[in-house]
Design an enzyme around this catalytic site. Structure first.
Site, PDB file in Angstrom:
ATOM      1  N   HIS A   1       0.833  -1.214   0.000  1.00  7.19           N
ATOM      2  CA  HIS A   1       0.000   0.000   0.000  1.00  7.19           C
ATOM      3  C   HIS A   1       0.862   1.257   0.000  1.00  7.19           C
ATOM      4  CE1 HIS A   1      -3.498  -2.327   2.103  1.00  7.19           C
ATOM      5  NE2 HIS A   1      -3.691  -2.291   0.799  1.00  7.19           N
TER       6      HIS A   1
ATOM      7  N   ARG B   1      -8.149 -11.601   5.192  1.00  9.31           N
ATOM      8  CA  ARG B   1      -6.823 -11.997   5.688  1.00  9.31           C
ATOM      9  C   ARG B   1      -6.763 -11.864   7.197  1.00  9.31           C
ATOM     10  NH1 ARG B   1      -3.702  -8.044   1.956  1.00  9.31           N
ATOM     11  NH2 ARG B   1      -4.979  -8.447   0.130  1.00  9.31           N
TER      12      ARG B   1
ATOM     13  N   GLU C   1      -4.575   6.493  -5.217  1.00  9.26           N
ATOM     14  CA  GLU C   1      -3.427   5.708  -5.673  1.00  9.26           C
ATOM     15  C   GLU C   1      -3.154   5.940  -7.159  1.00  9.26           C
ATOM     16  OE1 GLU C   1      -5.351   2.434  -3.456  1.00  9.26           O
ATOM     17  OE2 GLU C   1      -3.320   1.666  -3.225  1.00  9.26           O
TER      18      GLU C   1
END
Ligand code: ADP
Length: 405
Positions: free
Chosen positions: A171, A231, A375
């Site tokens: 990230h 996760r 992003e």
């Protein structure tokens, strides 16, 4: 940014794309999904904010990229920026050359689900658009400034020296963008100590000192750290031998369980989606309530641990789908950190709406901000930076050669 950059993020059966130009409002973006199947399609936003939905039955990555690029070619993109999850030991965005492509291939064992898909996309765009400069921007690169005491595991040295077993972090483009934008909003312009919490389907935290990552929650792979959608985040590593000895599970089954069946989904036995869990919890579902509580507690614990990397804490930035949208998660997480002096303004926290940046603390103590991540914008900026730098170096060597001649 005076030019436009096409940002590509290739997954195993999908491609996210965005044409990034100067004004964020002009951005064209979309998702090609179900690639390789009869249901393959492109969904997105095109010029003027119009919606696009296009069926592309059985299209593979190359065909989908061809269609995307064909539709965008009249916008004349000057470069392509590829998001690449794992750059191994590469420390910054790089112009794609055969050598850099080989380095991405070499990092595949470290990101077996992601890097092969990125390479398929790179291969296709290099073949389709050999004239366009193409750049790889790595999720891991921002964390290459971590000191060795933050990135080394307490494992035998040869695993690091011979096999690159270390913490890399992910990230990176999000933590870099959010900390830069956030510290700009806070008027500190990259100075001081900041914590970031990127909370989406994948989640991670980062400690940033004077604009550089000094520690982060993810490690060798994106499994380490905080609780995520599916996760587990941190678990006792002995869980592998426990499950192998007691349930007869092999390594693949354990890996799949930790990556795809754990986290919010595993805890709640209901969903990996935070919105669904908040609704279920409101209706009295105790497993959903526990999943939310574990998520917030572990997140607070991670932020507290990362604060060891900072000489002082100036503030905290929340981002990602959960961080940007859920006042409840922000409030619950900060309730576990009163000893850090965080002083959340309930009103400001509750009033912040989707996609809005804003400060949500009550004045005393470290600042608290919500900063929507970008992003794609960051990848485009880094791509353009690399292309400009390469052009300047080429000009310089040309001038030097002329001077010698
Ligand atoms: P990705 O990591 O796939 O990019 P996002 O950053 O879009 O994911 O985040 C997705 C997560 O954000 C999901 O768990 C979703 O439920 C959560 N989310 C989105 N809006 C809200 C909301 N209003 N309240 C709580 N969670 C939300």
């Amino acid at each position: 940014m005076s030019t436009s950059v096409l940002v590509i993020n290739c997954g195993s059966s999908s491609i996210k794309y965005a044409l990034v130009s100067e004004r964020r409002e002009d951005r064209i973006f979309g998702l090609a999904e179900n690639l390789g199947s009869a249901e393959a399609r492109i969904k997105g936003i095109t010029t003027g904010g119009a919606e696009l939905e296009l069926s592309i039955p059985n299209a593979d990555h190359e065909k989908a990229l061809e269609i995307i690029l064909e539709r965008l070619s009249h916008h004349n993109p000057q470069a392509i920026g590829h998001r690449v999850v794992h750059g191994g030991t590469l420390t910054k965005a790089e112009l794609l050359t055969p050598e850099i492509i080989e380095r991405i291939r070499e990092a595949t064992p470290l990101a077996p689900l992601h890097n092969p898909a990125h390479l398929v996309g790179i291969d296709a765009t290099m073949r389709l658009f050999p004239q366009l400069p193409q750049v790889a921007v790595f999720d891991t690169a921002f964390h290459q400034t971590m000191p060795s005491h933050a990135y080394r595991y307490a494992l035998p040295k040869f695993l690091y020296t011979m096999h690159n077993v270390r913490r890399y972090g992910f990230h990176g483009t999000s933590h870099a963008y959010v900390s830069e934008r956030g510290s700009e909003l806070a008027g500190s312009f990259k100075q001081g100590g900041w914590l970031t919490a990127h909370l989406g389907n994948g989640s991670s935290t980062c400690a940033i000192w004077n604009g550089q990552s000094v520690d982060t929650s993810m490690g060798l792979t994106p499994l380490e750290g905080v609780v995520m959608g599916t996760r587990s985040g941190d678990v006792d590593p002995s869980i592998h031998s426990f499950l192998a000895s007691n349930l007869g599970w092999d390594i693949y089954k354990i890996d799949k369980m930790l990556n795809s069946q754990s986290g919010l989904l595993g805890l709640s036995d209901l969903s990996n989606d935070m919105r669904t869990l908040i609704e279920a919890s409101d209706q009295g579902n105790e497993d959903a309530a526990l999943a939310i509580e574990v998520f917030c507690y572990r997140l607070a614990k991670s932020l507290a641990a990362l604060s060891c990397g900072l000489p002082r804490i100036d503030g905290l930035f929340f981002t990602g789908g959960i961080g940007e949208n859920s006042a409840l998660i922000r409030e619950k997480t900060l309730a576990y950190l009163p000893h850090f002096g965080f002083n959340l303004s309930k009103d400001k926290n509750d009033s912040l709406k989707r996609g809005t940046e804003g400060r949500i603390d009550a004045g005393a103590g470290p600042q608290i901000w919500v900063v929507p991540t970008d992003e794609e914008g960051r990848i485009a900026k880094e791509t353009q930076h690399v292309v400009e730098h390469e052009a300047a170096s080429a000009k310089k060597s040309e001038a030097e050669e002329e001077a010698v001649a």
